[in-house]
Design a protein around this motif. Structure first.
Motif, PDB file in Angstrom:
ATOM      1  N   ASP A   1       0.879  -1.089   0.342  1.00 19.32           N
ATOM      2  CA  ASP A   1      -0.205   0.026   0.618  1.00 19.32           C
ATOM      3  C   ASP A   1       0.688   1.429   0.071  1.00 19.32           C
ATOM      4  OD1 ASP A   1      -2.545  -1.592   0.305  1.00 19.32           O
ATOM      5  OD2 ASP A   1      -3.019  -1.412   2.040  1.00 19.32           O
ATOM      6  N   ARG A   2       1.942   0.880   0.660  1.00 22.65           N
ATOM      7  CA  ARG A   2       2.833   3.137   0.601  1.00 22.65           C
ATOM      8  C   ARG A   2       3.309   2.857  -0.263  1.00 22.65           C
ATOM      9  NH1 ARG A   2       7.001   2.523   6.305  1.00 22.65           N
ATOM     10  NH2 ARG A   2       8.081   4.802   5.580  1.00 22.65           N
ATOM     11  N   ALA A   3       4.272   1.338  -0.876  1.00 21.26           N
ATOM     12  CA  ALA A   3       4.351   1.845  -2.195  1.00 21.26           C
ATOM     13  C   ALA A   3       3.957   1.979  -3.842  1.00 21.26           C
ATOM     14  CB  ALA A   3       5.316  -0.053  -2.835  1.00 21.26           C
ATOM     15  N   SER A   4       2.832   1.911  -3.637  1.00 20.78           N
ATOM     16  CA  SER A   4       0.947   2.731  -4.236  1.00 20.78           C
ATOM     17  C   SER A   4       1.190   3.607  -4.153  1.00 20.78           C
ATOM     18  CB  SER A   4       0.161   1.266  -4.589  1.00 20.78           C
ATOM     19  OG  SER A   4       0.589  -0.139  -4.190  1.00 20.78           O
ATOM     20  N   LYS A   5       1.694   4.255  -3.238  1.00 13.61           N
ATOM     21  CA  LYS A   5       1.593   5.399  -3.782  1.00 13.61           C
ATOM     22  C   LYS A   5       2.067   6.296  -4.098  1.00 13.61           C
ATOM     23  CE  LYS A   5      -0.021   5.728   2.044  1.00 13.61           C
ATOM     24  NZ  LYS A   5       0.156   6.668   2.969  1.00 13.61           N
TER      25      LYS A   5
END
Length: 499
Positions: free
Chosen positions: A167-171
């Motif tokens: 989720d963090r890397a998708s930002k």
């Protein structure tokens, strides 16, 4: 911010691994994003060839060759781990004392594995051995349930653990080329690791610095640093949230008056302004103490023209005097220096300093004797960092690195022409100083401190033009020398003529 990043590395260097915990996350753009930034930099510098060379190098990087084209709209995350349980083992090899994983956005698990034959799957984990892949030659892989992410590490535990960061890397990276992030949980892990490390750091001779870094880190609840290349230039943006009741929470609450840099000597090539209680008290004290220490030990600094008043620090570099000192006195001064005594007193200055929010407002400046910049620091700040006018700024600085380099080289060429042959025509050919340069500002929003540093596109373009002028001069000299060599008769030809 630099101090904080150094602390991250120092913690990792003091940790061993049994129960790894995450202390930071680095995120980078995909090859397309990095290439776009490189192209923009090439256009700024006026060197399209630089863009082409950078693109080729980027696509040839082992990371992108191994994992393939990254899925659009996602970043590549690199979580960094330390060990809270066994921190402070005192290992000296940095590579053995921290670990990382790579979380990479892919188009699908099957396609990825097809590109890596010979992989072995067991207990939900895949092991791949790839000869001649350097650091990526032996990796454990874990895949997200939808097959859109692969997490890779030399440690199977870290590969599996890092999947939680999808989720963090998708930002969105918001135009950043790279980011370093330390969230609240990561900061707690970092501080806990450093707490344990500081006990054994004494054996490494680093305890005072470790303890200081720990005190500073405990003032933060999180932090982030980002690098981006925009139409405005190269930018580094940073920030941290201050823990309530700490010195960091007390600093930066008072702001600079509008156009504070206008009060600085207009001959300054660099200038900075600091509001009251912005945390610069120890820095100023250290500068004054260091200058006094140099005088005490016979290191002549007459060429530096240092002046200190309650509200200002200033330096004026005398280039001819500096050259004369280097050529005639510097070596003897260094040889006669009581190095042990000097080092001990210097360490005492740094060890005795403690971070405090308290300081009187002051300005600092640097000038070059005999040189008046085309544009003042206040003008450069306004042109380079227009954001300064709309922020509650408590620290601001500006300069033109291009103007500084050009001024120094011009004076060196005038004082020592015999050592700078060919430099005069190059300096005559390079462009005039620009209106913008390099600037930085720091401000607060609530309990968060923010900073922005920018090298303007104009200053980058000036350096590019100067590089082109130097290249043209080198080619011209080469052609001239070639023509002169061709005009000299060959000795054998003379002998034949004599016959």
């Amino acid at each position: 911010m630099k101090k904080t990043i150094a602390t991250l590395i120092s913690v990792a260097a003091l940790a061993s691994f049994a129960k790894p915990v995450q202390i930071a996350t680095a995120r980078i753009a995909d090859a397309e994003g990095i290439t776009s930034a490189a192209n923009k930099l090439g256009m700024m510098s006026g060197s399209p060839l630089l863009s082409a060379m950078a693109t080729a190098k980027i696509n040839d990087l082992g990371l992108f060759k191994y994992f393939g084209k990254a899925r659009q709209g996602a970043s590549i995350a690199i979580p960094i781990f330390a060990d809270c349980e066994k921190a402070g083992a005192g290992k000296a090899t940095l590579q053995d004392d921290f670990a990382f994983a790579i979380l990479y956005p892919i188009d699908g698990k099957d396609a990825f594995l097809a590109a890596h034959p010979g992989n072995v799957a067991s207990n939900g984990m895949t092991f791949v051995e790839t000869p001649d892949a350097g650091e990526l030659s032996k990796l454990f892989l874990a895949f997200s349930p939808d097959g859109k992410w692969v997490s890779a590490s030399k440690c199977s535990k870290l590969a599996a653990q890092s999947l939680s960061l999808t989720d963090r890397a998708s930002k969105s990276m918001k135009g950043c080329v790279a980011r370093l992030e330390v969230g609240k949980a990561e900061m707690a892990n970092l501080v806990a690791s450093l707490d344990k490390s500081s006990a054994s750091a004494l054996d490494l001779g680093a305890k005072p610095n470790v303890e200081k870094n720990l005190k500073v880190l405990k003032m933060y609840t999180n932090l982030a640093v980002a690098l981006r290349i925009t139409d405005a230039g190269i930018e580094v943006e940073g920030g941290f949230a201050a823990a309530e009741g700490t010195e960091a929470a007390k600093s930066g609450l008072k702001t600079l008056a509008p156009n504070t840099l206008a009060s600085v000597d207009t001959n300054a090539i660099w200038a900075a302004a600091y509001a009251a209680d912005c945390g610069m008290g120890q820095a100023r004290g250290q500068i004054n103490a260091f200058m006094s220490l140099c005088t005490k030990y016979g290191l002549k600094l007459d060429w530096l023209g240092f002046k200190s008043t309650p509200n200002s620090l200033s330096f004026e570099i005398d280039i001819p005097a500096l050259i004369n000192y280097i050529e005639n006195e510097a070596l003897a001064s260094v040889m006669a220096l009581d190095k042990v005594g000097f080092a001990n007193e210097l360490n005492s200055i740094t060890d005795a300093s403690e971070y405090t929010s308290k300081n009187e407002p002051f300005t600092a400046s640097l000038s070059i004797k005999g040189f008046k910049p085309k544009h003042t620091p206040a003008e450069i700040l306004a042109k380079t960092m227009p954001e300064a006018a709309a922020k509650p700024v408590y620290n601001a600085s500006s300069t033109s690195v291009y103007s500084f380099a050009k001024a120094v080289l011009t004076q060196i060429a005038a004082v020592r022409p015999e050592l700078t042959e060919g430099l005069a025509p190059v300096l005559a050919a390079v462009p005039e100083d620009g209106e913008s340069g390099t600037a930085s500002i720091t401000w607060r929003e609530g309990n968060a401190h923010h900073s922005l540093f920018r090298i303007s596109a104009e200053d980058i373009g000036k350096f590019g033009a100067a590089a082109n002028a130097i290249t043209a001069q080198i080619m011209m000299n080469a052609m001239k020398n070639s023509a002169q060599e061709a005009a000299v008769p060959d000795e054998d030809d003379d002998a034949d003529n004599d016959d």
